[in-house]
Design an enzyme around this catalytic site. Structure first.
Site, PDB file in Angstrom:
ATOM      1  CG  HIS A 101      -6.242   2.127   1.683  1.00 31.27           C
ATOM      2  ND1 HIS A 101      -5.169   2.494   0.885  1.00 31.27           N
ATOM      3  CD2 HIS A 101      -5.739   1.234   2.582  1.00 31.27           C
ATOM      4  CE1 HIS A 101      -4.085   1.862   1.300  1.00 31.27           C
ATOM      5  NE2 HIS A 101      -4.396   1.087   2.319  1.00 31.27           N
ATOM      6  CB  CYS A 126      -0.999   0.004   1.145  1.00 29.78           C
ATOM      7  SG  CYS A 126      -0.274  -0.171   2.775  1.00 29.78           S
TER       8      CYS A 126
END
Length: 364
Positions: free
Chosen positions: A319, A83
């Protein structure tokens, strides 16, 4: 040494998994952003660097370059720091410019969780060390550092409020690229929802009697974001005005059981390297995968939430793993034009126990 500057920053809306962007492949999502960033360039970029976490594998950046109708001479390289991949791609482009490898790059990230061929996530850590899922890892941090449910919900409420305020003020309009038939609004934002009531009603979702809920953590999302990075000399040659100048960056490892702590040593090291303190930083963008991460960061640096994610963040907006780090820089780019900071930084904590921090200064 060559100096890297950010000339422009764009993103798609952030869609929910199996939501409005479910029929768009990652290279299609990335192509909208790449096309927008390169539309007025009269020469090919030196490279296109894209972060990605959940597939489909292969060199997605090259695929996206071709999908976006770049000249065949424009290559592509895909970066995987999970991420943190989008932020790592931008960091790498800046260091390549510093080293004289090129003058013009598109760098960012993309994620399509809706079309990912992988049912399970990749391993973050070997079995003998332990490889907790991110929700459990967030619970680990909350328990170890005594970050209560109330503290997490307090920041989550702020994230929703700020994101909706930014939507109402039209702050996202300059960031977004247009996709025909798709509303120009992040899918997770619900102006009519009573978020305060919602936060109180939710139960913990990763651990019995835990503190992390679906309300104080981010969702699973699709989206793409990228920036146009140039050497400052190239920008002057083309008579273009940059906004942010790259100063420095750090990457550091932490215990894989507590990945949300990663931004703390990363930012501490970055500030020390550059003889700065946290008080010298005017704007901070930190990925809100979990509210506990931001709450701990603010407490450890003794700073108010006013400096952090001033216009909202991933708890409210989403996200899209590989794109999230690039979303942070995109937001800083457009905030810098509004607030004229001296220094600002982007930071993210990553599965497997990593932290990245990137320091920027406003171009005077």
């Amino acid at each position: 040494m060559n100096k890297a500057v950010i000339m422009n920053a764009k993103r798609t809306i952030i869609g929910k998994k199996n939501g409005v962007l479910k029929n768009y492949s990652p290279e299609q999502l990335a192509s909208y952003v790449i096309q927008e960033l390169t539309e007025n360039l009269h020469e090919p970029v030196d490279d296109i660097l894209l972060g990605n976490a959940v597939g489909p594998g292969g060199n997605l950046a090259r695929l996206s370059a071709l999908e976006s109708r770049q000249p065949l001479s424009a290559p592509g390289m895909t970066v995987d720091r999970q991420c943190g991949s989008g932020l790592e791609a931008i960091r790498l482009a800046c260091h390549l410019i510093q080293g004289g490898a090129g003058d013009t790059y598109v760098a960012g990230g993309v994620e399509s969780t809706s079309t990912s061929p992988y049912k399970n996530r990749a391993r973050f850590s070997p079995k003998h060390i332990g490889d907790p899922d991110m929700g459990i890892a967030a619970e680990n941090v909350a328990e170890k550092y005594r970050i209560s449910r109330e503290i997490q919900d307090e920041f989550a409420r702020l994230s929703y409020q700020r994101s909706l305020d930014s939507l109402r003020k039209g702050y996202f309009s300059d960031e977004l690229v247009s996709i025909t038939g798709i509303p120009a609004r992040d899918e997770g934002l619900k102006p009519g929802l009573n978020y305060e009531r919602m936060l109180k009603r939710l139960s913990s979702c990763f651990k019995k009697n835990g503190t992390v809920t679906a309300g104080n953590s981010s969702g699973v999302n699709d989206g793409a974001a990228a920036v146009l990075v140039m050497s400052e000399d190239k920008a002057k040659e083309l008579h273009l005005q940059p906004i942010l100048r790259f100063v420095d960056s750090t990457v550091i490892g932490v215990d894989p059981h507590f990945p949300a702590t990663g931004p703390i040593p990363a930012v501490s090291k970055l500030l020390a390297k550059n003889n700065l303190t946290i008080e010298d930083i005017d704007l901070i963008e930190i990925n809100e995968a979990f509210a506990v991460k931001v709450a701990l960061f603010a407490r450890e640096f003794s700073i108010p939430y006013d400096k952090i994610n001033r216009e909202g963040g991933a708890i409210a907006m989403g996200h899209p793993y590989g794109a999230s780090g690039a979303n942070l820089v995109t937001r800083l780019f457009h905030q810098a034009k509004r607030y004229q900071p001296n220094y600002c930084l982007a930071t993210i904590g990553i599965g497997g126990g990593l932290g990245i921090a990137v320091l920027w200064e406003m171009v005077g």
